[in-house]
Design an enzyme around this catalytic site. Structure first.
Site, short mmCIF file in Angstrom:
data_model
loop_
_atom_site.label_atom_id
_atom_site.label_comp_id
_atom_site.label_asym_id
_atom_site.label_seq_id
_atom_site.Cartn_x
_atom_site.Cartn_y
_atom_site.Cartn_z
N CYS A 234 28.69 30.07 -20.07
CA CYS A 234 27.83 29.16 -19.30
C CYS A 234 28.66 28.21 -18.46
CB CYS A 234 26.95 28.35 -20.25
SG CYS A 234 25.54 29.24 -20.93
N GLY B 72 12.95 26.94 -24.80
CA GLY B 72 13.47 28.29 -24.98
C GLY B 72 14.94 28.34 -25.33
N ASN B 73 15.62 27.19 -25.19
CA ASN B 73 17.03 27.08 -25.55
C ASN B 73 17.07 26.45 -26.95
OD1 ASN B 73 19.69 26.11 -25.94
ND2 ASN B 73 20.04 25.93 -23.75
N ASN C 198 24.92 28.87 -13.83
CA ASN C 198 23.61 28.71 -13.19
C ASN C 198 23.70 28.15 -11.78
OD1 ASN C 198 22.67 27.68 -16.38
ND2 ASN C 198 21.83 29.51 -15.43
N GLY D 61 17.24 17.48 -25.54
CA GLY D 61 16.38 18.59 -25.90
C GLY D 61 15.42 18.99 -24.80
N LEU D 62 15.93 19.07 -23.56
CA LEU D 62 15.07 19.29 -22.41
C LEU D 62 14.71 20.76 -22.16
CD1 LEU D 62 16.90 16.89 -19.94
CD2 LEU D 62 14.74 16.44 -21.09
N ARG E 65 16.89 20.68 -14.08
CA ARG E 65 17.80 21.56 -13.35
C ARG E 65 17.35 21.77 -11.91
NH1 ARG E 65 21.81 25.23 -16.26
NH2 ARG E 65 22.89 24.12 -14.61
N ASP F 49 22.99 36.09 -20.03
CA ASP F 49 24.38 35.88 -20.49
C ASP F 49 24.44 35.33 -21.92
OD1 ASP F 49 23.75 33.18 -20.17
OD2 ASP F 49 25.28 32.79 -18.67
N HIS G 266 18.68 33.22 -21.03
CA HIS G 266 19.40 33.88 -19.93
C HIS G 266 20.03 35.16 -20.46
CE1 HIS G 266 19.97 29.70 -17.93
NE2 HIS G 266 18.96 30.31 -17.37
N GLU H 159 17.84 31.73 -11.65
CA GLU H 159 18.75 31.02 -12.56
C GLU H 159 20.21 31.35 -12.31
OE1 GLU H 159 17.56 28.94 -15.47
OE2 GLU H 159 15.88 28.85 -14.08
#
Length: 455
Positions: A378, A30-31, A116, A26-27, A144, A261, A259, A180
């Protein structure tokens, strides 16, 4: 470029292999999928095999398919840089005790989402007639941010021939140049070998007089900056006539569209997008129409057909849009699209039955990736290559039946089928991962690209 040369240019989808430490931590702020599945037990072996099966099915259908290796994880060097010392097992144990979120971050297998990895400009659009690469700095999240150096080495190892390929430095890893990669970039064109227009989508602007007046998301951070997109375009020699810079709708970012996409996908002359994709929808479309050499084919999905919640949960717009020789297009969607009635109905009654080139929808199971917030789009980095450029690739990275068999066997030899967050401190996992990656570089014939191989 002659008609024959144009017809020989192909788009190659380079998919990232799911790494041995694939886990749910769960890093990604916003995702929504990543945050909601944090702490669950993952299955790295299943994830890698699901990704390979998707690649194989697309290869069998006639699409050019490539493979990119995962990152070295856990990144024990990053933990040492942050003050943890001792043997590898001692570093892991101390990090697990004192900073478990850091341990989870350095074990992330997020490089599987190669959209990405960077931004690519094909040779037909570049002033020096070479393919241009800029690795994304991914500075908006620590897990990331650890990727770009290895990503750069991998890209340079595969696309090594300086006659055909040009590599640029990562942008400064500061908020002003938050980049990104191709998750916020789409190239629209006629045939792949014909000049295209590059749509860069950003979430915020750092400099300039308009900053105080611009709309920004209120709940989740906007990751891509206008300044980063402009810098990449400059690196690649793209002109104003070749580029469109559009702001992502801040309400979409707040709904979990971290993102572009996740809310829009384009290929050839087709742009499939949700009504909430762009802050200035009409202005974006008008500029694309003015700069494209052929008519833009916009395929707009209204909010009344697919809610933002359904769009984010199903990842309808994070599907792969693939061009076919007869002018039709195939949309590769995740299985979650079938689980949302409104989404599946829109696919059948609006996309397939609509006046657009999308003639086929293919459903793929990529649940291990989806639970961390990454769908079919992705998982791939699109690289448009001529025959000569494909022949100039280094290594064994274009998928064949033999390579698929070898990679499947490699996964089955090295991957675990169960990985809980607490398992990340296991020093044996680190040893297993290094052994797997060392064998993988020999299998792919890309040479030493990992820190442990470079000394």
């Amino acid at each position: 470029m002659s008609a024959a040369d144009i017809s020989s240019v192909r788009e190659v989808n380079f998919d990232g292999l799911v790494g041995p430490t694939h886990n749910y931590s769960g890093l990604a702020v916003g995702n929504v999928a990543s945050m909601s599945h944090g702490g669950l037990v993952s299955n790295p072996k299943e994830g890698a095999l699901q990704g390979l099966l998707k690649m194989k099915s697309l290869m069998d259908a006639g699409y050019a398919q490539g493979v990119l290796p995962p990152q070295q994880r856990p990144d024990i060097g990053a933990l040492r840089d942050l003050g943890f010392s001792g043997s590898n097992s001692e570093v892991l144990a101390r990090a697990a005790l004192e900073a478990p979120q850091l341990l989870r971050a350095v074990c992330s297998a997020s490089s599987m989402w190669t959209a990405n990895a960077g931004t690519i400009t094909p040779s037909v659009d570049a002033p020096d007639s070479r393919v241009h690469f800029t690795p994304a700095n991914l500075q908006s999240s620590f897990h990331r941010y650890l990727e770009p150096q290895t990503t750069g080495r991998v890209l340079q190892a595969i696309f090594r021939d300086e006659q055909h390929f040009a590599h640029h430095p990562v942008l400064p890893a500061t908020p002003a140049f938050s980049d990104e990669g191709a998750a916020n970039h789409t190239r629209l064109c006629g045939e792949y070998g014909e000049p295209g227009v590059h749509l860069f989508v950003y979430g915020r602007q750092t400099f300039g007089d308009v900053r105080s007046a611009q709309r920004e998301p209120k709940r989740y951070p906007a990751r891509q900056t206008l300044e980063a997109s402009q810098a990449v375009a400059r690196q690649h020699g793209l002109t104003e006539a070749q580029t469109v810079f559009a702001q992502q709708h801040p309400d979409a970012i707040d709904a979990g569209v971290f993102h572009n996409d996740v809310i829009a996908v384009g290929n050839g002359p087709v742009l499939l997008y949700h009504e909430m994709a762009f802050l200035d929808e009409e202005g974006t479309l008008d500029e694309l129409r003015a700069k494209m050499a052929i008519p833009l084919i916009p395929v707009r999905v209204p909010l009344e057909a697919v809610s933002m919640e359904d769009a984010v949960a199903s990842y309808l717009f994070n599907s792969q849009l693939l061009s076919n020789p007869d002018g039709t297009m195939t949309l590769v969607v995740p299985g979650e699209c079938q689980e949302r009635e409104a989404v599946w109905r829109t696919i059948q009654d609006y996309l397939l039955a609509g006046n657009n080139p999308i003639s086929e929808v293919v459903v793929k199971d990529v649940k291990q990736s989806m639970r961390n917030g990454g769908g079919p789009a992705c998982l791939r980095l699109r690289v448009v290559l001529t025959d000569a450029e494909r022949e100039a690739l280094t290594g064994r990275v274009l998928l064949t039946d033999a390579l698929y068999d070898d990679l499947t066997a490699w996964v089955n030899r090295h991957y675990r089928d169960r990985l809980a967050p607490d398992d990340l401190a296991d020093p044996q996992l680190a040893e297993e991962s290094l052994a797997a990656l060392d064998e993988l570089t020999r299998l792919l014939k890309v040479g030493p690209v990992y820190p442990f191989q470079l000394g």
